[in-house]
Design an enzyme around this catalytic site. Structure first.
Site, PDB file in Angstrom:
ATOM      1  N   ASP A   5       0.829  -1.202   0.000  1.00 33.07           N
ATOM      2  CA  ASP A   5       0.000   0.000   0.000  1.00 33.07           C
ATOM      3  C   ASP A   5       0.867   1.256   0.000  1.00 33.07           C
ATOM      4  O   ASP A   5       1.474   1.599   1.011  1.00 33.07           O
ATOM      5  CB  ASP A   5      -0.901  -0.016   1.241  1.00 33.07           C
ATOM      6  CG  ASP A   5      -1.907   1.116   1.263  1.00 33.07           C
ATOM      7  OD1 ASP A   5      -2.043   1.808   0.230  1.00 33.07           O
ATOM      8  OD2 ASP A   5      -2.544   1.316   2.305  1.00 33.07           O
TER       9      ASP A   5
ATOM     10  N   ASP B  40      -1.785   5.716  -5.576  1.00 30.25           N
ATOM     11  CA  ASP B  40      -2.182   4.808  -4.512  1.00 30.25           C
ATOM     12  C   ASP B  40      -2.348   3.380  -5.033  1.00 30.25           C
ATOM     13  O   ASP B  40      -3.294   3.079  -5.757  1.00 30.25           O
ATOM     14  CB  ASP B  40      -3.508   5.310  -3.922  1.00 30.25           C
ATOM     15  CG  ASP B  40      -3.946   4.542  -2.693  1.00 30.25           C
ATOM     16  OD1 ASP B  40      -3.205   3.635  -2.257  1.00 30.25           O
ATOM     17  OD2 ASP B  40      -5.026   4.852  -2.159  1.00 30.25           O
TER      18      ASP B  40
END
Length: 488
Positions: free
Chosen positions: A112, A346
């Site tokens: 992430d 992201d």
């Protein structure tokens, strides 16, 4: 507030410097790129429409969390927890890690770039709304992190910018706070929210091993969060965002080249949503491809944002749909003095989220190509726009889509298999034809917070380079499987 943000950013910078210097004696000198294999996980649903409805909602919730004002995150997080979509039900990419206190157990962590801490579930683990028992590790004995350690305020920075506040929360007597002598007091538990779930964890130190292409892969004094309480979180996370506790920052203590940057290549884009993308890999350090590659990279500066220091933010100038150029609003081009705006790169978000005005203009332009709307699919899958098609999705009557980032020539052509996903017909669809849905989503017209999110589906088949040394991010079309095989 501005004073606290400035102070917090200075503390963070000094902590990172201290962390690197303190462990420089343990570093293994190497100029070679270190490769970590990535595995792709696709949650199991009875239909592709339900699958992408889950992924679509997750991306929207994550965007809502990024939009919240930093000073309001604590009081607003309960609202975002009303929808239950754990990371285990999110399509994403995972890497493996083993700790010294659990040498026989390898645990998968969700990669992430939109968060900055490494954590995983530890026994005992109490999880509200969890559907599947998570794989648990045992916390290391006598390895808790002191409240006076630089790692402690790094975990608590959003709530307590000043290190002495952490010691006070840990119960350190005021005399010890004044004398900066709180080594015997453990860092108090910290809270993390991912928009669709949350955890309470405590910091520990342990050795850790990652399955890299180089030896050694042992990271001494690895700092991570052991979560014992959670809402809707069944898998651990490897945070890759900027910060002292991120996985790249800690890997840099063993592999100095990681401090210059890293990159990843997430499979080759595929037009079939039921297929797993091909080989993916994470590259620690920056590859020297001068004279050895025909790939051209488009680079855009990383935007500085003291209000949200744990995100990689860039500026989006506009989007071209065929010959039509659509200028982006100021909100996604730059970060203002309040820390609002910018576009987050992201890997933890499936979809690409745009402000309403930009999204609506993009969709309106694509609608001009007269593809038949699949409204039944839109209603069942939470996509804003879907079209029916016959034959091959790549032969649909749709133009090229190009994202124009801030910087001279920083344009990225998005393959059709990236901005469209194929959806198979459901029993309740009267037309019974295949459809393709846009992976762009409407983020609303709220003022403040993050402007947009560049999700991972748009990144498939593109090597994304985080050039930390030069404070920029690059995008280059690559055959990911061939690239990962080449450096193994």
């Amino acid at each position: 507030m501005n004073l606290l943000l400035t102070l917090g950013s200075k503390i963070m910078a000094s902590m990172l410097l201290c962390f690197i210097l303190c462990f420089s004696s343990l570093s293994v000198s190497s100029s070679e790129v270190v490769v970590l294999p990535l595995t792709h996980s696709l949650p199991k649903f009875n239909s592709t429409q339900l699958l992408f409805k889950s992924l679509s909602i997750h991306s929207s919730i994550r965007f809502q969390q990024h939009q919240q004002k930093k000073q309001n995150q604590d009081q607003n997080h309960n609202q975002s927890q009303q929808i239950s979509i754990p990371l285990s039900e999110v399509s994403g990419y995972y890497l493996s890690i083993t700790t010294g206190s659990n040498p026989s157990k390898s645990i998968s962590l969700f990669m992430d770039t939109g968060s900055h801490i490494v954590w995983y579930p530890c026994s005992p683990y109490k999880c509200f709304r969890c559907k599947t028992p998570p794989k648990l590790l045992k916390p290391p004995k006598n390895a808790s992190v002191s409240c006076s350690s630089p790692a402690c305020p790094a975990a608590h920075l959003s709530r307590f910018p000043i290190p002495s506040d952490i010691c006070a929360v840990a119960g350190c007597p005021i005399k010890r706070i004044v004398n900066s002598d709180c080594d015997s007091y453990s860092c108090p538990p910290f809270y993390l929210a991912y928009g669709d779930g949350s955890i309470i964890a405590r910091l520990y130190k342990d050795s850790a091993t990652v399955p890299t292409s180089s030896v050694p892969s042992l990271i001494p004094n690895f700092t991570f969060g052991c979560a014992h309480k959670a809402i809707n979180e069944e898998v651990g996370v490897a945070g890759f965002g900027p910060g002292l506790l991120s996985l790249p920052s800690q890997l840099a203590t063993v592999y100095p080249q990681v401090s210059k940057g890293f990159s990843y290549c997430l499979g080759d884009s595929t037009s079939n949503s039921s297929e797993t993308p091909s080989s993916s890999a994470l590259f620690l350090g920056l590859k020297d491809d001068s004279g050895n590659s025909s790939t051209e990279f488009a680079y855009t500066p990383i935007l500085d944002n003291p209000s949200r220091p744990y995100y990689y933010m860039v500026g989006l100038e506009g989007i071209s749909v065929g010959k039509k150029y659509i200028a982006a609003p100021e909100l996604v081009k730059r970060v203002d003095k309040n820390g609002d705006g910018g576009t987050i790169v992201d890997s933890g978000s499936t979809m690409t989220i745009l402000p309403k005005s930009l999204h609506d203009s993009l969709v309106a332009e694509l609608d001009r190509f007269n593809n038949e709307r699949a409204k039944v699919v839109e209603d069942n899958s939470a996509f804003e726009r879907c079209y029916y098609f016959d034959g091959d999705i790549m032969n649909m009557n749709l133009p090229a889509v190009v994202l124009h980032f801030v910087g001279n020539g920083s344009s990225v052509t998005i393959p059709r298999g990236n901005y469209l996903v194929e959806i198979y017909p459901e029993k309740n669809d009267p037309i019974q034809r295949h459809s393709a849905c846009l992976t762009f989503k409407n983020g609303g017209d709220k003022i403040g917070g993050t402007g947009a999110i560049f999700g991972y589906y748009m990144q498939l088949g593109i090597e994304v380079v985080y050039d930390l040394a030069n404070k920029r991010i690059g995008f280059g079309k690559q055959p990911c499987k061939a690239l990962s095989d080449k450096v193994k």
